[in-house]
Design a protein around this motif. Structure first.
Motif, short mmCIF file in Angstrom:
data_model
loop_
_atom_site.label_atom_id
_atom_site.label_comp_id
_atom_site.label_asym_id
_atom_site.label_seq_id
_atom_site.Cartn_x
_atom_site.Cartn_y
_atom_site.Cartn_z
N LYS A 68 13.13 25.91 -21.94
CA LYS A 68 13.70 25.26 -20.76
C LYS A 68 12.78 24.12 -20.31
O LYS A 68 11.58 24.18 -20.51
CB LYS A 68 13.88 26.28 -19.63
N PRO A 69 13.34 23.09 -19.68
CA PRO A 69 12.50 21.95 -19.26
C PRO A 69 11.64 22.29 -18.05
O PRO A 69 11.97 23.16 -17.24
CB PRO A 69 13.53 20.87 -18.90
N GLU A 70 10.53 21.62 -17.95
CA GLU A 70 9.67 21.70 -16.78
C GLU A 70 10.01 20.52 -15.87
O GLU A 70 10.03 19.37 -16.32
CB GLU A 70 8.20 21.65 -17.20
N TRP A 71 10.26 20.83 -14.61
CA TRP A 71 10.72 19.81 -13.67
C TRP A 71 9.59 19.37 -12.76
O TRP A 71 8.69 20.12 -12.44
CB TRP A 71 11.87 20.35 -12.81
N GLY A 72 9.73 18.08 -12.32
CA GLY A 72 8.79 17.54 -11.36
C GLY A 72 9.52 16.66 -10.36
O GLY A 72 10.45 15.92 -10.72
N LEU A 73 9.13 16.74 -9.11
CA LEU A 73 9.73 15.93 -8.05
C LEU A 73 8.65 15.01 -7.48
O LEU A 73 7.55 15.47 -7.15
CB LEU A 73 10.29 16.84 -6.95
N THR A 74 8.98 13.72 -7.39
CA THR A 74 8.02 12.74 -6.92
C THR A 74 8.62 11.95 -5.76
O THR A 74 9.79 11.52 -5.83
CB THR A 74 7.63 11.76 -8.05
N ALA A 75 7.85 11.75 -4.70
CA ALA A 75 8.26 10.92 -3.56
C ALA A 75 7.12 9.97 -3.23
O ALA A 75 5.94 10.36 -3.26
CB ALA A 75 8.60 11.78 -2.35
N GLN A 76 7.48 8.67 -2.93
CA GLN A 76 6.46 7.66 -2.69
C GLN A 76 6.91 6.74 -1.56
O GLN A 76 8.06 6.33 -1.48
CB GLN A 76 6.22 6.86 -3.97
N TYR A 77 5.95 6.46 -0.68
CA TYR A 77 6.21 5.53 0.43
C TYR A 77 5.26 4.34 0.30
O TYR A 77 4.05 4.52 0.17
CB TYR A 77 5.99 6.23 1.78
N GLY A 78 5.85 3.08 0.35
CA GLY A 78 5.07 1.86 0.22
C GLY A 78 5.11 1.02 1.48
O GLY A 78 6.19 0.70 1.99
N TYR A 79 3.93 0.67 1.96
CA TYR A 79 3.83 -0.14 3.17
C TYR A 79 3.63 -1.61 2.78
O TYR A 79 2.79 -1.92 1.91
CB TYR A 79 2.66 0.32 4.04
N ARG A 80 4.43 -2.52 3.41
CA ARG A 80 4.26 -3.96 3.17
C ARG A 80 4.02 -4.67 4.51
O ARG A 80 4.69 -4.38 5.50
CB ARG A 80 5.51 -4.55 2.51
N ASP A 81 3.05 -5.60 4.51
CA ASP A 81 2.72 -6.34 5.72
C ASP A 81 3.72 -7.49 5.90
O ASP A 81 4.56 -7.75 5.03
CB ASP A 81 1.29 -6.88 5.61
N LEU B 5 0.87 -1.17 0.00
CA LEU B 5 0.00 0.00 0.00
C LEU B 5 0.91 1.22 0.00
O LEU B 5 1.75 1.36 0.90
CB LEU B 5 -0.90 0.01 1.24
N SER B 6 0.77 2.07 -0.99
CA SER B 6 1.72 3.18 -1.14
C SER B 6 0.98 4.51 -1.20
O SER B 6 -0.17 4.60 -1.66
CB SER B 6 2.56 2.99 -2.41
N VAL B 7 1.68 5.54 -0.72
CA VAL B 7 1.20 6.92 -0.79
C VAL B 7 2.32 7.75 -1.40
O VAL B 7 3.49 7.59 -1.04
CB VAL B 7 0.80 7.45 0.61
N GLY B 8 1.97 8.57 -2.35
CA GLY B 8 2.98 9.36 -3.05
C GLY B 8 2.57 10.82 -3.17
O GLY B 8 1.39 11.18 -3.09
N ILE B 9 3.53 11.67 -3.35
CA ILE B 9 3.29 13.10 -3.54
C ILE B 9 4.25 13.59 -4.62
O ILE B 9 5.41 13.15 -4.70
CB ILE B 9 3.48 13.89 -2.23
N SER B 10 3.73 14.46 -5.48
CA SER B 10 4.56 14.99 -6.56
C SER B 10 4.34 16.50 -6.65
O SER B 10 3.26 17.00 -6.36
CB SER B 10 4.22 14.32 -7.90
N GLN B 11 5.39 17.18 -7.03
CA GLN B 11 5.33 18.65 -7.16
C GLN B 11 5.99 19.03 -8.48
O GLN B 11 7.13 18.65 -8.76
CB GLN B 11 6.05 19.32 -6.00
N MET B 12 5.28 19.85 -9.29
CA MET B 12 5.82 20.33 -10.55
C MET B 12 6.39 21.74 -10.35
O MET B 12 5.87 22.54 -9.59
CB MET B 12 4.74 20.37 -11.64
N PHE B 13 7.48 22.02 -11.05
CA PHE B 13 8.15 23.32 -11.03
C PHE B 13 8.16 23.88 -12.44
O PHE B 13 8.78 23.29 -13.34
CB PHE B 13 9.58 23.17 -10.49
N PRO B 14 7.42 24.99 -12.66
CA PRO B 14 7.32 25.55 -14.01
C PRO B 14 8.67 25.89 -14.60
O PRO B 14 9.69 26.02 -13.90
CB PRO B 14 6.45 26.79 -13.83
N ARG B 15 8.67 26.10 -15.90
CA ARG B 15 9.91 26.31 -16.65
C ARG B 15 10.58 27.62 -16.27
O ARG B 15 9.94 28.67 -16.26
CB ARG B 15 9.62 26.32 -18.15
#
Length: 443
Positions: free
Chosen positions: A281-294, A93-103
Motif C-alpha cells: 500500500k502507498p505511504e501518504w504525506g500531507l503538506t501545507a505551506q504559507y508564503g508571505y509577500r511584502d 518568506l514561507s513556512v510549511g508543515i508536512s505530516q507522513m501517514f504510514p502504509r
C-alpha cells in the motif's frame, strides 16, 4: 606464658570466632526448598526479562504513534543583485508543515507485534523459574548425596578401626588366631575408606561451588540430614507412557511455558507477515505551506500565498522488495513453528525417558529396602560373629562389612537419583495455567 601457648590461644579464639560467625550466618541447615527460593529470588535473568518486557510495552506505545510532523522555513526567489524583498513579485518568506501517514495498518500492526513479543516474557519467566528449580534441586541433591555418604562411611570407620585394633591384639597375643595378613587387610580397608572419604569431600565441595553460582554463600552451609520427598505433579506410570499416543504425550506437555512462549513468538511473526503486506500500500504525506509577500515597490499590497499538497509513493516494482519481504516473514514464521515442533518432541522424549527411569529406580529402591539391605546386614553380622567365635575367616568378615557399607551408599544414591528424576519430570510437566484461557496450538 610462652609463645606456643599464646599461639594456641590465638588460633583457638580465631577458630571459635569463625564458628560463631558461621553459626550466625547459617543458623539452620539449608533445606531444598530454601535453596530453590534463594536461587529464584537472586536470579538476574528474571529481572532482565522484566526490563525487556517493559521496554517492549513502551516500544508498542511509541510504534502506534504517528511520526513527528516536519516544519520548514524558507526564503524563496530573492533577487541576488539587491536581496530586496520588495523588488520582485515572486519573492516570499514561507513556512510549511508536512505530516507522513504510514502504509495501511502499519501502526496498529507494529503495536500488536510488540505487545505479542512482550507477552511471551511472563511465560519465559515461568519456564526460567521451573528450570532454576530443577537445576538447583539437582545440585542440592548432589551435595546431599556426598554429605550423607560421608556420614555413612564415618559411622562405619569406627568399626573398621576396632577391627584393626582387634586384629593387632590377636596377632600380638600368643593365643590369638589372627594372622599378619589379617592386620594388613584391616589396615588396607581403613586406608581405602580414608581415600573414599577424600573423594566424596572433593565431590561435595565441587557440587557446593556449582551451587554457589545460584545461591551464593549459603551453598557452603550444611544441608538438612533428611532427604526431601518430592512428589510428581501428575501421576505417571511406565505402562501409561508406553501405551500412550503422541497426541496423549503432547497433551501432558502442551501447556509448558516454553512452548507457550513460542506460541507468542509465532503470533508475533504472523503479525509480521501482515505488516510486510502493508508495504504493497502507498505511504501518504500531507503538506501545507504559507508564503508571505511584502508590498511591491509602488507600495501596493500583494497577496500572501498558501499551498497544500498530497504526496504518496507508488509501490509498482514489488518483485524484489515487497514480495521478498512477505516471503521472508512467512519463512520466519515457519522456522519458529519448526522450533516449537522440535522442542515439543524433545520434551515428550525426555518425559518418557525420565518416567521409565523413575519406575526402575522405584523397583531398585524397593529391592534394597525389602531384601538387599536386610540380607547384607545379616551377612555382615553372621560373618563377624563367626570370626569372633573362631569359626570364620577375618577377610570374609571384612568383605561382608564393606559390602554392607557399599549397599547403604548405593541405596542412598538410588534415593537421591529418584528425587533428581522427580525434579526433572516436574519441570517437564510445568504449566502456564494462568494463560489457559488461550488454547495451546498444535505442533
Amino acid at each position: 606464658m610462652n609463645l606456643s601457648n599464646v599461639t594456641f590461644f590465638v588460633v583457638l579464639s580465631l577458630s571459635v570466632s569463625n564458628v560463631i560467625g558461621y553459626a550466625q550466618t547459617f543458623p539452620e541447615p539449608l533445606k531444598l526448598e530454601q535453596a530453590v527460593a534463594l536461587a529464584v529470588d537472586a536470579d538476574p535473568w528474571l529481572t532482565g526479562s522484566q526490563f525487556t518486557q517493559e521496554a517492549l510495552n513502551d516500544e508498542a506505545i511509541a510504534a502506534a504513534t504517528l511520526p513527528d510532523p516536519r516544519m520548514s522555513l524558507m526564503a524563496g526567489n530573492f533577487p541576488v543583485d539587491s536581496f530586496d524583498i520588495n523588488q520582485e513579485g515572486m519573492t516570499q518568506l514561507s513556512v510549511g508543515i508536512s505530516q507522513m501517514f504510514p502504509r495501511g495498518d502499519s501502526l496498529s500492526l507494529t503495536r500488536r507485534q510488540k505487545q505479542q513479543l512482550a507477552e511471551q516474557h511472563p511465560l519465559l519467566r515461568l519456564d526460567r523459574r521451573a528450570k532454576v528449580g530443577a537445576t538447583v534441586s539437582q545440585l542440592w541433591l548432589e551435595v546431599f548425596k556426598a554429605q550423607e555418604s560421608i556420614r555413612l562411611i564415618e559411622q562405619d570407620r569406627a568399626l573398621f578401626e576396632q577391627l584393626v585394633d582387634a586384629a593387632k591384639a590377636g596377632y600380638s597375643s600368643a593365643l590369638g588366631r589372627a594372622r599378619q595378613q589379617d592386620v594388613i587387610r584391616a589396615q588396607l580397608e581403613l586406608t581405602r575408606l580414608e581415600d573414599r572419604l577424600t573423594m566424596l569431600r572433593q565431590q561435595q565441595q565441587a557440587a557446593q561451588k556449582r551451587l554457589t553460582e545460584w545461591i551464593g554463600a549459603p551453598a557452603t552451609a550444611p544441608l538438612a540430614p533428611v532427604l526431601p520427598t518430592q512428589s510428581l505433579s501428575r501421576p505417571l506410570s511406565v505402562p501409561t507412557i508406553k501405551q500412550s499416543s503422541e497426541h496423549t504425550r503432547y497433551e501432558w506437555i502442551r501447556h509448558h511455558p516454553a512452548l507457550r512462549a513460542l506460541d507468542q513468538r509465532i503470533d508475533a511473526t504472523q503479525t509480521g507477515v501482515d505488516l510486510a503486506k502493508q508495504k504493497y500500500k502507498p505511504e501518504w504525506g500531507l503538506t501545507a505551506q504559507y508564503g508571505y509577500r511584502d508590498n511591491d515597490p509602488m507600495g501596493r499590497d500583494r497577496a500572501d500565498l498558501f499551498s497544500v499538497g498530497v504526496t504518496f509513493d507508488l509501490p509498482l516494482f514489488t518483485g524484489n522488495r515487497q514480495d521478498k519481504e512477505v516471503s521472508a516473514a512467512v519463512n520466519r514464521t515457519e522456522a519458529i513453528k519448526t522450533e516449537k515442533h522440535l522442542l515439543g518432541r524433545r520434551l515428550m522424549a525426555e518425559l518418557e525417558t525420565a518416567s521409565v527411569q523413575l519406575a526402575r529406580l522405584d523397583e531398585r529402591q524397593a529391592l534394597y529396602a525389602d531384601q538387599l539391605l536386610p540380607q547384607m546386614a545379616e551377612q555382615a553380622e553372621a560373618s563377624l560373629t563367626a570370626y569372633n567365635n573362631d569359626d570364620g575367616d577375618f577377610a570374609e568378615a571384612v568383605r561382608a562389612r564393606i559390602a554392607e557399607l557399599n549397599a547403604k551408599v548405593d541405596a542412598l544414591a538410588i534415593a537421591v537419583d529418584r528425587q533428581k528424576t522427580i525434579a526433572q519430570i516436574n519441570y517437564l510437566l510445568a504449566e502456564a495455567s494462568f494463560d489457559d484461557a488461550r488454547p495451546a496450538k498444535p505442533f
